[in-house]
Design an enzyme around this catalytic site. Sequence first.
Site, short mmCIF file in Angstrom:
data_model
loop_
_atom_site.label_atom_id
_atom_site.label_comp_id
_atom_site.label_asym_id
_atom_site.label_seq_id
_atom_site.Cartn_x
_atom_site.Cartn_y
_atom_site.Cartn_z
N GLU A 46 0.46 -8.31 -5.05
CA GLU A 46 -0.83 -7.61 -5.15
C GLU A 46 -1.75 -8.18 -4.06
O GLU A 46 -1.68 -9.38 -3.76
CB GLU A 46 -1.44 -7.88 -6.53
CG GLU A 46 -2.88 -7.46 -6.72
CD GLU A 46 -3.50 -8.04 -8.00
OE1 GLU A 46 -3.11 -9.15 -8.41
OE2 GLU A 46 -4.34 -7.33 -8.59
N ASN A 106 -7.68 -1.06 -6.23
CA ASN A 106 -6.67 -2.11 -6.07
C ASN A 106 -5.34 -1.38 -6.10
O ASN A 106 -4.92 -0.91 -7.16
CB ASN A 106 -6.79 -3.11 -7.23
CG ASN A 106 -5.88 -4.32 -7.05
OD1 ASN A 106 -4.94 -4.28 -6.25
ND2 ASN A 106 -6.15 -5.38 -7.79
N LYS A 123 -4.50 0.56 -9.47
CA LYS A 123 -4.51 -0.30 -10.66
C LYS A 123 -5.41 0.26 -11.75
O LYS A 123 -6.60 0.55 -11.53
CB LYS A 123 -4.95 -1.71 -10.28
CG LYS A 123 -4.82 -2.74 -11.38
CD LYS A 123 -5.16 -4.13 -10.83
CE LYS A 123 -5.00 -5.21 -11.86
NZ LYS A 123 -5.32 -6.56 -11.26
N GLU A 142 -12.86 -7.90 -10.44
CA GLU A 142 -12.13 -6.65 -10.17
C GLU A 142 -12.91 -5.44 -10.69
O GLU A 142 -12.85 -4.37 -10.09
CB GLU A 142 -10.73 -6.71 -10.78
CG GLU A 142 -9.84 -7.76 -10.11
CD GLU A 142 -8.39 -7.60 -10.48
OE1 GLU A 142 -7.84 -8.54 -11.06
OE2 GLU A 142 -7.80 -6.55 -10.20
N CYS A 168 -0.22 -6.38 -11.49
CA CYS A 168 -0.76 -7.56 -12.13
C CYS A 168 -1.09 -7.44 -13.62
O CYS A 168 -0.19 -7.45 -14.44
CB CYS A 168 -1.98 -8.05 -11.35
SG CYS A 168 -2.29 -9.78 -11.67
N ASN A 193 -1.70 -11.66 -8.83
CA ASN A 193 -2.45 -12.87 -8.48
C ASN A 193 -3.00 -13.38 -9.80
O ASN A 193 -3.96 -12.78 -10.32
CB ASN A 193 -3.64 -12.55 -7.55
CG ASN A 193 -3.27 -12.15 -6.13
OD1 ASN A 193 -3.70 -12.78 -5.19
ND2 ASN A 193 -2.49 -11.09 -5.97
N1 ING Z 1 -4.99 -11.40 -12.67
C1 ING Z 1 -4.74 -11.92 -13.96
C2 ING Z 1 -3.56 -11.26 -14.64
O1 ING Z 1 -3.69 -10.36 -15.45
C3 ING Z 1 -5.62 -12.43 -16.20
C4 ING Z 1 -5.96 -11.89 -14.83
C5 ING Z 1 -4.88 -13.61 -16.35
C6 ING Z 1 -6.02 -11.73 -17.29
C7 ING Z 1 -4.54 -14.06 -17.63
C8 ING Z 1 -5.70 -12.16 -18.59
C9 ING Z 1 -4.96 -13.34 -18.74
O2 ING Z 1 -2.47 -11.77 -14.37
C10 ING Z 1 -5.08 -10.12 -12.23
N2 ING Z 1 -5.32 -9.95 -10.92
O3 ING Z 1 -4.98 -9.16 -12.99
#
Ligand code: ING
Length: 300
Positions: A46, A106, A123, A142, A168, A193
Amino acid sequence: KERFGLAVAQLGPIHLNDSRESAVARLMEMMREAAGRGAKLVVFPELALTTFFPRYWMSEEEAEARFFEPAMPGPATQPLFDLAKSLGIGFYLGYAERTTDGQRFNTSILVDDQANIVGRYRKIHLPGHSDHKPEAPFQHLEKKFFEVGNDGFGVWPMLGTNVGQCICNDRRWPETFRVMSLQDARLVVLGYNTPSWNIHWTEPPHLRMFHHLLSLQANAYQNALWIGAAAKCGSEDGFHMIGGSAIVAPTGEIVAQSQSEDDEVIFAAVDMTLGDNFRNNVFNFAKHRRPEHYGLILER
Ligand code: ING
């Protein structure tokens, strides 16, 4: 046998001051390695051209000027498309898209081995927040910088099979993969990411990797899918993100996983018939699935 080489190309950190050209050079290096190992498709992360900029507070205008692509391919990415065509390899690429009418998404694209863009995805599950959280160690904006995707979850014929794509946070939502398996997807590819730290509560860091792999393995098994997931990871200007790039079989088993938090290509010869027994028996949607009882999923 419907078998072909699938590569996942994990990116280590891209720092704020790194140019798109330097990121593309790294992608090209890994594309060469993937093709050398016999891959017909390579999955990149991503937002693979820049640092994960939603971690920083700035105006939409500034973000757009510094981190978005008004054209794909553009001057910095054309060499990647040219290399793909000369090597005869397809790829998935995640990037920040600015449309001609000024919308921001995205986005990821599926590109075939003639360097034609086969399919585009924007996304849908945007995590984080849109307000400034000055007390947080970093932002996750985001919802500020991107609009919710308007392409739905698509599936495209590629490599003699059906390939879906997402991005993601989408991987954490079962609806993502169900909607694609209802369109006969056999393989879903995605980039991510994922910050190692949670800004909302003190979450043990090991859970980041556990929940990442759990999401891939559960959704692969429950939809009889191969999944290829590529991380951008390591410490970007001091902000750490998890690795764990992986290729997961329709059995739910991890068949390849990255070892590092740097640029690293993982590879598997994927047999696209491996999911058949699950799709024809355990998860035979026509025989066993009962959508008349699932209404709440759409109503709320
Ligand atoms: N990053 C993270 C993901 O979903 C996240 C944000 C991490 C949300 C952990 C909830 C828990 O992997 C992106 N860019 O979506």
